[in-house]
Design a protein around this motif. Structure first.
Motif, PDB file in Angstrom:
ATOM      1  N   GLN A 257      13.134  -2.940  -7.695  1.00 52.85           N
ATOM      2  CA  GLN A 257      14.193  -3.241  -6.740  1.00 52.85           C
ATOM      3  C   GLN A 257      13.985  -2.508  -5.420  1.00 52.85           C
ATOM      4  O   GLN A 257      14.343  -2.998  -4.360  1.00 52.85           O
ATOM      5  N   THR A 258      13.408  -1.339  -5.495  1.00 49.07           N
ATOM      6  CA  THR A 258      13.028  -0.607  -4.284  1.00 49.07           C
ATOM      7  C   THR A 258      11.678   0.048  -4.523  1.00 49.07           C
ATOM      8  O   THR A 258      11.330   0.374  -5.662  1.00 49.07           O
ATOM      9  N   TRP A 259      10.921   0.219  -3.457  1.00 47.54           N
ATOM     10  CA  TRP A 259       9.603   0.855  -3.571  1.00 47.54           C
ATOM     11  C   TRP A 259       9.641   2.309  -3.108  1.00 47.54           C
ATOM     12  O   TRP A 259       8.596   2.961  -3.064  1.00 47.54           O
ATOM     13  N   ARG A 260      10.802   2.849  -2.793  1.00 50.57           N
ATOM     14  CA  ARG A 260      10.868   4.212  -2.275  1.00 50.57           C
ATOM     15  C   ARG A 260      11.895   5.033  -3.054  1.00 50.57           C
ATOM     16  O   ARG A 260      12.939   4.535  -3.468  1.00 50.57           O
ATOM     17  N   HIS A 261      11.555   6.283  -3.240  1.00 56.04           N
ATOM     18  CA  HIS A 261      12.446   7.224  -3.912  1.00 56.04           C
ATOM     19  C   HIS A 261      12.039   8.634  -3.488  1.00 56.04           C
ATOM     20  O   HIS A 261      10.871   9.012  -3.610  1.00 56.04           O
ATOM     21  N   ALA A 262      13.012   9.395  -2.988  1.00 57.49           N
ATOM     22  CA  ALA A 262      12.757  10.765  -2.523  1.00 57.49           C
ATOM     23  C   ALA A 262      11.616  10.732  -1.502  1.00 57.49           C
ATOM     24  O   ALA A 262      11.669   9.983  -0.535  1.00 57.49           O
ATOM     25  N   ASN A 263      10.542  11.498  -1.739  1.00 53.11           N
ATOM     26  CA  ASN A 263       9.417  11.516  -0.792  1.00 53.11           C
ATOM     27  C   ASN A 263       8.272  10.629  -1.249  1.00 53.11           C
ATOM     28  O   ASN A 263       7.135  10.787  -0.803  1.00 53.11           O
ATOM     29  N   ALA A 264       8.568   9.669  -2.121  1.00 52.60           N
ATOM     30  CA  ALA A 264       7.521   8.816  -2.705  1.00 52.60           C
ATOM     31  C   ALA A 264       7.731   7.354  -2.346  1.00 52.60           C
ATOM     32  O   ALA A 264       8.862   6.888  -2.139  1.00 52.60           O
ATOM     33  N   VAL A 265       6.613   6.611  -2.295  1.00 53.56           N
ATOM     34  CA  VAL A 265       6.657   5.177  -2.067  1.00 53.56           C
ATOM     35  C   VAL A 265       5.595   4.506  -2.933  1.00 53.56           C
ATOM     36  O   VAL A 265       4.493   5.035  -3.112  1.00 53.56           O
ATOM     37  N   LEU A 266       5.947   3.372  -3.503  1.00 52.87           N
ATOM     38  CA  LEU A 266       5.022   2.601  -4.336  1.00 52.87           C
ATOM     39  C   LEU A 266       4.271   1.602  -3.468  1.00 52.87           C
ATOM     40  O   LEU A 266       4.846   0.972  -2.579  1.00 52.87           O
ATOM     41  N   ILE A 267       2.965   1.425  -3.758  1.00 50.56           N
ATOM     42  CA  ILE A 267       2.199   0.355  -3.115  1.00 50.56           C
ATOM     43  C   ILE A 267       1.268  -0.279  -4.142  1.00 50.56           C
ATOM     44  O   ILE A 267       1.002   0.288  -5.206  1.00 50.56           O
ATOM     45  N   GLY A 268       0.760  -1.460  -3.806  1.00 50.87           N
ATOM     46  CA  GLY A 268      -0.183  -2.140  -4.690  1.00 50.87           C
ATOM     47  C   GLY A 268       0.458  -2.530  -6.010  1.00 50.87           C
ATOM     48  O   GLY A 268       1.656  -2.827  -6.081  1.00 50.87           O
ATOM     49  N   ASP A 269      -0.340  -2.523  -7.080  1.00 52.47           N
ATOM     50  CA  ASP A 269       0.150  -2.947  -8.383  1.00 52.47           C
ATOM     51  C   ASP A 269       1.242  -2.049  -8.934  1.00 52.47           C
ATOM     52  O   ASP A 269       1.990  -2.459  -9.816  1.00 52.47           O
ATOM     53  N   ALA A 270       1.335  -0.819  -8.474  1.00 49.00           N
ATOM     54  CA  ALA A 270       2.436   0.040  -8.901  1.00 49.00           C
ATOM     55  C   ALA A 270       3.772  -0.526  -8.430  1.00 49.00           C
ATOM     56  O   ALA A 270       4.810  -0.359  -9.085  1.00 49.00           O
ATOM     57  N   ALA A 271       3.750  -1.221  -7.288  1.00 51.62           N
ATOM     58  CA  ALA A 271       4.967  -1.795  -6.712  1.00 51.62           C
ATOM     59  C   ALA A 271       5.216  -3.220  -7.179  1.00 51.62           C
ATOM     60  O   ALA A 271       6.359  -3.623  -7.424  1.00 51.62           O
ATOM     61  N   HIS A 272       4.141  -3.999  -7.309  1.00 48.71           N
ATOM     62  CA  HIS A 272       4.271  -5.430  -7.605  1.00 48.71           C
ATOM     63  C   HIS A 272       2.957  -5.946  -8.172  1.00 48.71           C
ATOM     64  O   HIS A 272       1.883  -5.498  -7.778  1.00 48.71           O
ATOM     65  N   THR A 273       3.033  -6.869  -9.074  1.00 44.58           N
ATOM     66  CA  THR A 273       1.819  -7.509  -9.583  1.00 44.58           C
ATOM     67  C   THR A 273       1.923  -9.013  -9.406  1.00 44.58           C
ATOM     68  O   THR A 273       3.016  -9.584  -9.371  1.00 44.58           O
ATOM     69  N   THR A 274       0.754  -9.643  -9.302  1.00 45.34           N
ATOM     70  CA  THR A 274       0.668 -11.105  -9.265  1.00 45.34           C
ATOM     71  C   THR A 274      -0.407 -11.520 -10.259  1.00 45.34           C
ATOM     72  O   THR A 274      -1.449 -10.876 -10.356  1.00 45.34           O
ATOM     73  N   HIS A 275      -0.159 -12.556 -10.990  1.00 47.57           N
ATOM     74  CA  HIS A 275      -1.064 -12.972 -12.062  1.00 47.57           C
ATOM     75  C   HIS A 275      -2.471 -13.231 -11.533  1.00 47.57           C
ATOM     76  O   HIS A 275      -2.651 -13.747 -10.421  1.00 47.57           O
ATOM     77  N   PHE A 276      -3.460 -12.856 -12.342  1.00 50.27           N
ATOM     78  CA  PHE A 276      -4.856 -12.937 -11.885  1.00 50.27           C
ATOM     79  C   PHE A 276      -5.307 -14.354 -11.584  1.00 50.27           C
ATOM     80  O   PHE A 276      -6.317 -14.559 -10.900  1.00 50.27           O
ATOM     81  N   THR A 277      -4.572 -15.369 -12.030  1.00 45.23           N
ATOM     82  CA  THR A 277      -4.972 -16.752 -11.760  1.00 45.23           C
ATOM     83  C   THR A 277      -4.754 -17.150 -10.305  1.00 45.23           C
ATOM     84  O   THR A 277      -5.224 -18.218  -9.894  1.00 45.23           O
ATOM     85  N   ILE A 278      -4.065 -16.334  -9.510  1.00 47.45           N
ATOM     86  CA  ILE A 278      -3.967 -16.652  -8.078  1.00 47.45           C
ATOM     87  C   ILE A 278      -4.817 -15.692  -7.246  1.00 47.45           C
ATOM     88  O   ILE A 278      -4.880 -15.830  -6.020  1.00 47.45           O
TER      89      ILE A 278
END
Length: 404
Positions: A257-278
């Motif tokens: 729901q959010t990619w940020r918390h305290a002094n941290a931010v998620l990026i890449g697959d830690a934040a979101h994934t997309t199926h390998f078929t695309i």
């Protein structure tokens, strides 16, 4: 600014590069639990849009990535002895070669890249101005803070396994085989000199009926070589990537729901994934890296930068993740379409992410003509030349794949 990146994959390393290029004064460390060179999978695919971005953002690493890449022409579906084609081209690069390029470039820019250092708690970096969490779909940091990020995980039903093969595929190839136990298929594309990536997928009931739930690594590889013998043309499948054998997995859709918390931010697959078929995971990870670095440059306050990155990123990901979910669901219900011939099945597969106007099917039929395909290949080569010249890439017919 003191920045720590957790994870030395494409997202973490390319963010470190991008941030350092925008402000050499940043003190940036990248920490990775695995040793240097350890990676999963074989090759990753990308297209000109990513290459354009890489050349604009950092020409040095872009040139090295392009030099290590292979060009493939067309996508082909092989089914019941028939073949059907989709026009187009793309690039593929061995994942380990990509990481080597990015790690060396980051080091050259003064980034401190530390391997074999496990991190499970953000508290370890309480003194950092920013912690970039880029440790993949199974992120341990995200799992510990799942409530704060609002993490939602949805597990796909199809088992898949990421292999290599000494058979060099000229096209991006989808091969489908009907066994007495059900359909099983592969996605294959060139990834390095003399090696192709070979991803095998099937439905759960087929997987169990074929006995893969009880077979060891060697027996699994032998059975798959028997099933796909005609496609492999006598070549072997390779399970171990840098010493670690491949294992069957189930794809996990990651949403936060959010990619940020305290002094941290998620990026890449830690934040979101997309199926390998695309084929968008690496592209999205590296774009996250560029956008986050740019937001930090534009905003004096880190909090404002993260807020913009989070909001704009979620908006951009909605359509992509919807298409990825649809693609995954299509392959999970593949037997609904498997009664068609190769040409019609190929069209159904290519239009799986949205409705198509009636004329698109007629165009698809037309492109199965060898002369039309030859013309489209010439046009695609010309387009590739134009894109290469536009971004200042020295044009060579490198990376072409020899027909096996």
């Amino acid at each position: 600014m003191k920045i720590v990146c957790i994870g030395a994959g494409p997202a973490g390393l390319y963010f470190a590069i991008s941030a350092k290029l925008r402000d050499a004064g940043h003190e940036i460390s990248v920490v990775e639990r695995d040793p240097p060179g350890a990676t999963y999978g074989w090759g990753v695919v990308y297209w000109d849009d990513l290459l354009d971005t890489l050349y604009i953002n950092d020409r040095e690493s872009a040139q090295r990535i392009r030099a290590a890449s292979t060009v493939w022409q067309d996508q082909v579906v092989v089914m019941r002895g028939g073949r059907a084609y989709l026009s187009g081209y793309g690039y593929s690069v061995n994942r380990s070669a990509l990481l080597d390029v990015l790690a060396q470039r980051a080091t050259d820019l003064g980034v401190d890249v530390q391997y074999e250092r496990a991190v499970d708690d953000l508290a370890e970096f309480a003194d950092a101005d920013l912690v970039v969490v880029a440790d993949g779909a199974n992120s341990r940091i995200r799992q510990r803070c799942a409530e704060q990020f609002g993490t939602e995980l949805v597990r796909g039903s199809n088992p898949y396994i990421w292999l290599g093969t000494s058979r060099v595929f000229e096209e991006f190839t989808f091969g489908f085989e009907q066994t007495p136990q059900g359909w099983i298929w592969f996605h294959a594309y060139p990834s390095a000199a003399g090696v192709s990536t070979f991803i095998v997928e099937c439905q759960e009931r087929t997987w169990q009926a074929l006995g893969f739930d009880e077979l060891d690594d060697a027996a699994t590889t032998r059975l798959l070589e028997e099933i796909f013998d005609e496609h492999l043309a006598g070549h072997a499948l390779i399970s171990a990537a840098r010493g670690k054998p491949a294992s069957w997995q189930r794809f996990t859709q990651v949403y936060n729901q959010t990619w940020r918390h305290a002094n941290a931010v998620l990026i890449g697959d830690a934040a979101h994934t997309t199926h390998f078929t695309i084929g968008s995971g690496t592209r999205l990870a590296m774009i996250d890296a560029v956008v986050l670095a740019e937001k930090l440059r534009e905003n004096e306050q880190t909090g404002n930068a993260l807020k913009e990155f989070d909001g704009e990123g979620h908006a951009a990901m909605r359509a992509v993740q919807a298409a990825a979910r649809t693609s995954m669901a299509w392959f999970e219900n593949l037997d609904r379409y498997a009664d068609r011939d190769a040409v019609d099945f190929c069209f159904a597969m290519s239009s799986r992410s949205g409705l198509q106007p009636p004329w698109r099917y007629q165009v698809h039929r037309l492109t199965q003509n060898p002369l039309v395909r030859k013309g489209l290949r010439i046009a695609n080569t010309a387009m590739r030349w134009v894109r290469a010249r536009r971004r200042g890439e020295s044009w060579q017919r490198r990376g072409a794949v020899s027909r096996p």
